[in-house]
Scaffold this active site. Structure first.
Site, PDB file in Angstrom:
ATOM      1  CD  GLU A   1      13.962   3.428   8.367  1.00 21.16           C
ATOM      2  OE1 GLU A   1      13.616   2.508   7.861  1.00 21.16           O
ATOM      3  OE2 GLU A   1      13.282   4.215   9.211  1.00 21.16           O
TER       4      GLU A   1
ATOM      5  CD  GLU B   1       7.280   8.590  63.378  1.00 23.67           C
ATOM      6  OE1 GLU B   1       7.624   9.963  63.913  1.00 23.67           O
ATOM      7  OE2 GLU B   1       6.370   7.887  63.693  1.00 23.67           O
TER       8      GLU B   1
ATOM      9  CB  THR C   1       6.618   3.464  71.859  1.00 27.97           C
ATOM     10  OG1 THR C   1       7.708   4.767  72.012  1.00 27.97           O
ATOM     11  CG2 THR C   1       6.713   2.620  73.069  1.00 27.97           C
TER      12      THR C   1
ATOM     13  CB  VAL D   1      -4.425  15.976  68.168  1.00 23.06           C
ATOM     14  CG1 VAL D   1      -3.821  17.166  67.298  1.00 23.06           C
ATOM     15  CG2 VAL D   1      -5.687  15.100  67.580  1.00 23.06           C
TER      16      VAL D   1
ATOM     17  NE  ARG E   1     -10.609  -2.159  58.500  1.00 23.09           N
ATOM     18  CZ  ARG E   1      -9.143  -2.739  58.461  1.00 23.09           C
ATOM     19  NH1 ARG E   1      -8.556  -2.623  59.754  1.00 23.09           N
ATOM     20  NH2 ARG E   1      -8.601  -3.315  57.546  1.00 23.09           N
TER      21      ARG E   1
ATOM     22  CB  CYS F   1      11.266   2.966  11.419  1.00 23.70           C
ATOM     23  SG  CYS F   1      10.182   4.712  11.068  1.00 23.70           S
TER      24      CYS F   1
ATOM     25  N   GLY G   1       0.167  17.830  68.003  1.00 25.26           N
ATOM     26  CA  GLY G   1       0.718  19.277  67.566  1.00 25.26           C
ATOM     27  C   GLY G   1       1.635  18.988  66.295  1.00 25.26           C
TER      28      GLY G   1
ATOM     29  CE  LYS H   1      11.077  -0.225   8.586  1.00 29.19           C
ATOM     30  NZ  LYS H   1      11.056   1.184   8.048  1.00 29.19           N
TER      31      LYS H   1
ATOM     32  CG  LEU I   1       5.235  17.913  60.162  1.00 30.83           C
ATOM     33  CD1 LEU I   1       6.544  17.475  59.580  1.00 30.83           C
ATOM     34  CD2 LEU I   1       4.181  18.754  59.127  1.00 30.83           C
TER      35      LEU I   1
END
Length: 693
Positions: free
Chosen positions: A57, A491, A498, A373, A360, A182, A375, A126, A377
């Site tokens: 300014e 995915e 699938t 499960v 849920r 400003c 094995g 201004k 990630l």
């Protein structure tokens, strides 16, 4: 935006503009010296290929002149400096926005001059003059709203004058500049609010805010908030040391925000002049405004007032050569690099996943869960979330029924991972060998594998995936349980699931909006924090060290015959592509440009601390293009039908989800041709590049 006349390796070919916030050391009541210092910084900004240079300014006179502003000698010297600035700008590239006191209508106005290529595009006075505490601006200045005319005469030319001006580039899509000064930002409805609603994307503030304890934090909040609510860039330049310290001190605070995100911040109390640079993403702002329908509803509600704003067109003529990005492009857009933010993000991601599953279970009255499960990630993360959800509901973990479902290609390592993790978490673990039922189906289908032939085609793979899911649903029927899905966002984006009776389906998909890179980090974070105990930590570390594989094709010994990333590409690259294509709708060529900025050199830029040296990979442009093209085809053309029928699951992050009930609705019958063609058209063939060595 893509400009055929700009090279691929220029930010200006991809909807960016480089901005410079300049804080020179002011010389009180010395316009010639202030002009010299201003031009020096403009030239530096031009050397860095900036298209915009913003100054504090009243920078051409200094701010702290007080009653000297009423001296004609000073004001005449300012007018001479303005004329010299305009003349010097003919040979300079950036749009210059500088502050100056200007006489008009027998009044004195605190102004921002917008100068480019030998022309004053407009003057913005201004509006809101502070007259409280240490400020006494109404003693010398008049509010811009008090002006009678809408032009100001400078050097014999009538120039647009007012706070209602937008400066729009005719040759660089999306660049529309608005200036305020400003205190204009400190009021409830800053002038930049109307400007943004009318189309301004780059809001600049010429400031002389003095330094007091805690004030810098408040400036950051104001700039961040205004840039966020206006979905705009906000550039802030404050007067620095060199102003009079009669009663005040000055810190030269420089800030650049984009949609509430801090891109750059200068040093406060610098020893001398300072130049702060950042690359502004105009495409991002345009896309965000298009998607944020409430922003446009607000503009429509005020259309009569906004229609009165004036637009001053100008030709930017951006730098024509290569302009590499200086903007930080994170390699992992779904995972913050900052450790503190990363920990917060992990905790929040878990809480969202846990809350979704818990609700849920609560709503259905179901007190048991079935989960496959493997094995790997994804199932590890889903199992951790399920354990936390049961804890939150006060349900015993033994009512989590975890099943290992080994098939023709299951390795000892993944089986051991699954067993160790289920034992560590205290869930009810069981194992069902799906080989007999899968083989029976292959026999029923008269598949060659059933006759002893080593045919491992898609039918062979999906029979196993289908058998696993079929078992899980029937087990859920038997035990009055809910099937927890494990498939992740990456995915789903790639269609690497699938369909139907397969891993795409479940009763509730806790990982549905969690990309693979974030899944990996959430598992790592759980291991590092020891949130589930030492035995779980060891199991999770083994899972993290296990290659990502669907284990549907038999290998030799314990080595996997198929690796997911050899089929669909590196997940770290594909998550990058997913983020910028689904979140922002960028051109594929821009995604390729950003990917090269992030991934071309492993030794460049900052890596998150959780990525070990051995995991730090790099990808050349040819590799980036290969996997990006595959992503385009799989995402836009071949796999949407799977996402159109996906189960419920919680949205985790701003990167979005692909649920047809949430962030992503798309036709199942689209072609990817226009995306692939754009990629080929606007990205140079890396094979034709000349090696400089």
């Amino acid at each position: 935006m893509s400009d055929d006349h700009l090279p691929f390796h220029s930010i200006y070919a991809h909807g960016f503009v480089r901005a410079a916030v300049c804080t020179p050391q002011p010389a009180i009541a010395s316009p010639p010296e202030n002009l010299r210092r201003t031009l020096d910084l403009v030239r530096q900004a031009g050397t860095h290929q900036a298209a915009l240079a913003v100054f504090p300014e009243l920078g051409l006179s200094a701010y702290s002149n007080e009653d000297l502003f009423l001296q004609d000698a000073l004001l005449d010297a300012v007018e001479l400096a303005v004329a010299e600035l305009v003349e010097a700008s003919r040979a300079l590239g950036p749009v210059i926005i500088a502050g100056a006191p200007l006489r008009h209508e027998a009044k004195l106005f605190n102004c921002a001059l917008v100068v480019h290529r030998g022309r004053i595009l407009g003057v913005v006075p201004k509006t809101y003059l502070p007259n409280y505490r240490e400020f006494y601006e109404r003693r010398q200045f008049t509010s811009g709203d008090a002006a009678v005319t809408r032009t100001i005469r400078i050097s014999g030319e009538d120039i647009p004058f007012g706070r209602d001006i937008l400066f729009t580039a005719t040759d660089h899509d999306g660049l529309a500049i608005h200036a305020e000064i400003c205190e204009d930002l400190w009021v409830p409805v800053p002038p930049s609010t109307d400007a943004a609603l009318a189309g301004a994307t780059v809001l600049v503030n010429l400031s002389a805010s003095n330094a007091t304890i805690g004030k810098a934090d408040y400036r950051r909040l104001l700039c961040a908030s205004q840039s966020g609510r206006c979905i705009a860039a906000y550039l802030y330049s404050a007067a620095g040391p060199g102003e009079s310290t009669t009663d005040l001190a000055w810190d030269g605070h420089a800030l650049i925000y984009e949609n509430a995100e801090l891109l750059a911040e200068g040093k406060r109390f610098p020893d001398g002049a300072q130049l702060l640079l950042a690359d502004l993403d105009l495409d991002r702002l345009r896309q965000e405004r298009t998607r944020t329908t409430s922003f446009n509803d607000c503009a429509a509600a005020h259309r009569a007032r906004l229609a009165a704003l004036r637009r001053i067109p100008f030709r930017l003529d951006p730098p024509r050569g290569e302009v590499p990005a200086i903007r930080r492009v994170d390699r992992f857009p779904f995972v913050p690099a900052d450790p503190a933010r990363r920990d917060e993000r992990c905790r929040e991601a878990y809480e969202i996943q846990v809350q979704g599953l818990a609700q849920r279970l609560r709503a259905t009255g179901i007190g048991k869960a079935v989960i496959g499960v493997s094995g790997g990630l994804d199932s590890a993360q889903a199992l951790l979330v399920t354990a936390k959800a049961f804890d939150a509901l006060g349900l015993p973990r033994r009512d989590i029924l975890g099943f290992s479902l080994p098939g023709f290609a299951t390795s000892r390592r993944t089986q051991d991972n699954a067993r160790r993790l289920m034992a560590a978490l205290g869930v009810t673990a069981a194992e069902i060998d799906i080989n007999p039922s899968a083989l029976q189906m292959l026999k029923d289908l008269e598949h060659p594998f059933a006759r002893g032939e080593p045919v491992h085609d898609i039918t062979f793979e999906n029979v196993q995936a289908g058998e696993r899911t079929s078992h899980l649903f029937r087990l859920a029927n038997l035990h009055s349980a809910l099937v927890v899905g494990t498939s992740d966002l990456s995915e789903l984006a790639l269609g690497y699931t699938t369909y139907g009776v397969g891993d795409q389906m479940s009763h509730y998909a806790v990982n549905a909006s969690v990309p693979k890179t974030l899944v990996r980090h959430l598992v790592r974070w759980s291991a590092e924090t020891g949130a589930f105990g030492d035995d779980a930590r060891k199991a999770l570390r083994s899972i993290l060290d296990t290659p990502i594989t669907p284990e549907l094709v038999p290998g030799r010994g314990d080595a996997p015959a198929q690796l997911a990333e050899e089929t669909v590409g590196p997940y770290e690259l594909q998550d990058f592509n997913l983020y910028y294509l689904s979140r922002y709708g960028y051109m594929p060529s821009k995604v390729a440009f950003l990917a090269e900025c992030a991934w071309a050199k492993a030794g460049a830029g900052e890596w998150p601390g959780w990525v070990s040296a051995g995991e730090r990979r790099e990808y050349d442009l040819a590799t980036i293009l290969k996997w990006l093209e595959l992503f385009l085809v799989r995402f836009f053309q071949s796999s949407q039908f799977k996402r159109s029928a996906m189960p419920n699951g919680p949205k985790i992050g701003s990167g979005g989800s692909l649920s047809p009930r949430g962030d992503w609705r798309a036709p199942s019958d689209a072609s990817a041709r226009i995306w692939v063609d754009e990629l080929h058209r606007n990205v140079p063939d890396p094979r034709t590049a000349i090696d400089p060595d």
